[in-house]
Design a protein around this motif. Structure first.
Motif, mmCIF file in Angstrom:
data_model
loop_
_atom_site.group_PDB
_atom_site.id
_atom_site.type_symbol
_atom_site.label_atom_id
_atom_site.label_comp_id
_atom_site.label_asym_id
_atom_site.label_seq_id
_atom_site.Cartn_x
_atom_site.Cartn_y
_atom_site.Cartn_z
ATOM 1 N N THR A 131 -5.949 -12.696 5.282
ATOM 2 C CA THR A 131 -6.978 -11.763 4.827
ATOM 3 C C THR A 131 -6.412 -10.404 4.409
ATOM 4 O OG1 THR A 131 -7.392 -11.054 7.109
ATOM 5 C CG2 THR A 131 -8.756 -12.841 6.259
ATOM 6 N N TRP A 132 -5.113 -10.188 4.549
ATOM 7 C CA TRP A 132 -4.483 -8.925 4.161
ATOM 8 C C TRP A 132 -3.369 -9.220 3.169
ATOM 9 C CZ3 TRP A 132 -6.196 -4.274 6.369
ATOM 10 C CH2 TRP A 132 -7.071 -4.403 7.456
ATOM 11 N N THR A 157 -9.962 2.227 6.843
ATOM 12 C CA THR A 157 -10.149 1.208 7.872
ATOM 13 C C THR A 157 -10.116 1.774 9.285
ATOM 14 O OG1 THR A 157 -7.791 0.734 7.834
ATOM 15 C CG2 THR A 157 -9.212 -0.639 6.445
ATOM 16 N N HIS A 182 1.230 -9.569 13.389
ATOM 17 C CA HIS A 182 0.314 -10.507 12.747
ATOM 18 C C HIS A 182 1.175 -11.626 12.164
ATOM 19 C CE1 HIS A 182 -3.335 -7.908 12.839
ATOM 20 N NE2 HIS A 182 -2.414 -6.952 12.906
ATOM 21 N N HIS A 203 -0.558 -7.762 3.049
ATOM 22 C CA HIS A 203 0.737 -7.403 3.613
ATOM 23 C C HIS A 203 1.653 -8.623 3.755
ATOM 24 C CE1 HIS A 203 -1.593 -3.944 4.311
ATOM 25 N NE2 HIS A 203 -1.926 -4.140 5.561
ATOM 26 N N GLU A 228 1.342 -4.133 12.672
ATOM 27 C CA GLU A 228 0.308 -3.100 12.603
ATOM 28 C C GLU A 228 0.670 -1.989 13.583
ATOM 29 O OE1 GLU A 228 -4.490 -2.541 13.511
ATOM 30 O OE2 GLU A 228 -3.583 -4.549 13.533
ATOM 31 N N ASP A 274 0.838 -1.191 0.000
ATOM 32 C CA ASP A 274 0.000 0.000 0.000
ATOM 33 C C ASP A 274 0.880 1.250 0.000
ATOM 34 O OD1 ASP A 274 -2.226 -1.573 -0.041
ATOM 35 O OD2 ASP A 274 -2.712 -1.329 2.080
ATOM 36 N N TRP A 285 2.298 -1.961 8.507
ATOM 37 C CA TRP A 285 1.057 -1.268 8.159
ATOM 38 C C TRP A 285 1.003 -0.009 9.020
ATOM 39 C CZ3 TRP A 285 -4.481 -2.791 10.042
ATOM 40 C CH2 TRP A 285 -5.423 -1.959 9.424
ATOM 41 N N GLU A 335 -1.762 -14.882 8.915
ATOM 42 C CA GLU A 335 -3.153 -14.564 8.572
ATOM 43 C C GLU A 335 -3.288 -14.583 7.062
ATOM 44 O OE1 GLU A 335 -3.977 -11.511 6.872
ATOM 45 O OE2 GLU A 335 -1.823 -11.320 6.702
ATOM 46 N N ASP A 352 -8.995 -8.173 -0.984
ATOM 47 C CA ASP A 352 -7.824 -8.966 -0.624
ATOM 48 C C ASP A 352 -8.219 -10.299 -0.017
ATOM 49 O OD1 ASP A 352 -8.884 -7.524 1.488
ATOM 50 O OD2 ASP A 352 -6.988 -6.624 2.106
ATOM 51 N N SER A 353 -9.301 -10.319 0.767
ATOM 52 C CA SER A 353 -9.781 -11.589 1.342
ATOM 53 C C SER A 353 -10.179 -12.562 0.239
ATOM 54 C CB SER A 353 -10.971 -11.331 2.273
ATOM 55 O OG SER A 353 -10.593 -10.510 3.358
ATOM 56 N N HIS A 366 -12.466 -5.614 0.994
ATOM 57 C CA HIS A 366 -12.248 -7.047 1.216
ATOM 58 C C HIS A 366 -11.938 -7.798 -0.087
ATOM 59 C CE1 HIS A 366 -13.006 -6.832 5.446
ATOM 60 N NE2 HIS A 366 -14.176 -6.251 5.252
#
Length: 336
Positions: A145-146, A205, A140, A148, A126, A94, A197, A143, A173-174, A171
């Motif tokens: 769902t992101w 967000t 994180h 990153h 984060e 990003d 992030w 995971e 990215d999900s 979403h």
């Protein structure tokens, strides 16, 4: 020389000043030939001014810009950048974030080469403001769902038709990652931290006291079930576990204290209605699930998503209230 890594950066209104920390963190990478990198800035809509060519001259890697005709969301911008990419691997960053340290790109591309991985992932941080005017950092570690801290083999994405969905503005990215993680024959997770992030109070967000968390949940549910429509024809044997986990995840999320608060009552109803509608085509996986499999998943998901909280209604009561189960059914799981 062939391009080793394409770094795709979706951009909306970010200025050169805001983009500078990320590009500087790429410029500072060691152990990798910068001439085999390409940075693609994908600007989301012609109403946004292009970046000056002189700005890119500050850095020692090739950089290009692509611009969408109309504002279509970060997924469309990422897809435009992916379509323009030529690298063996591709990474998405990003515009207002940074790489964590100077060894990230060497470590991740080296791991991808050595393991022939379709997907390489890593931990990321984060950034969160503290009460003293500074920041703390939440890790994180794993995971899906992101975007990153992840690197993809570009031909893996192309060969499997993995693209960002053109109707998802959030979403996205999900959706993309659910399919990529399922289709990847080799997914390597590295024990490193690769990405930060950064905190921006006005980001989508985080603005309005985190309203995005509540307002976007119906789209998260839709993104996941849209991904299942792609996954199910290829891997129907994996669907039961996905449906069980997702039902339990939504049950626990909806019973967290913040979701049960009076100020979120309308949003909770909206989420529950969206969930009941989206899960309907996949309920046969739930209803045929072995009791033991659901019990094990229940305990795992409760510990992950709900530890320290107390359910306001049992799972079976919740499913009945949403007309997913009925008192005439033999429930897949019910509290004893």
């Amino acid at each position: 020389m062939n391009t080793l890594l394409s770094i795709v950066i979706p951009r909306y209104r970010e200025t050169e000043k805001e983009l500078f920390p990320l590009l500087s963190s790429i410029h500072g990478q060691v152990g990798i030939d910068h001439s085999v990198l390409e940075v693609i800035v994908a600007t989301d809509g012609k109403e946004n001014a292009p970046l000056e060519k002189e700005f890119f001259g500050l850095f020692d890697f090739p950089a290009t810009q692509v611009t969408l005709e109309t504002n279509s969301g970060p997924g469309a911008a990422r897809q435009a950048g992916l379509d323009a990419a030529s690298g063996k691997y591709v990474m998405f960053c990003d515009a207002d974030d940074t790489l964590h340290n100077v060894g990230v790109l060497q470590a991740m591309t080296k791991e991808a080469d050595a393991s022939a991985a379709d997907l390489v992932s890593s931990s990321w941080l984060e950034e969160i403001p503290d009460s003293h005017g500074g920041f703390v950092y939440l890790e994180h570690p794993k995971e899906n769902t992101w975007m990153h801290g992840k690197l993809f083999h570009r031909l893996f994405l192309l060969d499997n038709g993995i693209r960002f969905h053109d109707t998802l503005r959030v979403h996205e990215d999900s959706y993309f990652l659910s399919i990529a993680a399922d289709f990847a024959k080799e997914h390597r997770h590295m024990p490193i931290t690769s990405y930060v992030w950064k905190y921006h109070a006005d980001s989508i967000t985080r603005r309005n006291k985190g309203a995005y968390t509540y307002e976007s949940m119906p789209e998260f549910i839709r993104a996941c079930t849209l991904a299942w429509n792609v996954i199910e024809p290829r891997h129907p044997d994996r669907m039961q576990a996905k449906v069980i986990q997702f039902i339990l995840y939504q049950y626990f999320i909806c019973h967290l204290p913040n979701w049960q608060a009076k100020e979120h009552a309308h949003q909770l109803r909206t989420v529950e209605e969206a969930f009941a509608k989206a899960i309907a085509p996949f309920l046969h996986y739930w209803k045929s699930a072995p009791r033991q499999a659901v019990l094990e998943a229940y305990n795992t998901e409760r510990q992950r998503s709900f530890a320290g909280s107390m359910e306001q209604e049992t799972l079976f009561e919740w499913l009945c209230r949403l007309n997913i189960e009925s008192s005439h059914d033999i429930p897949a799981f019910q509290h004893e």
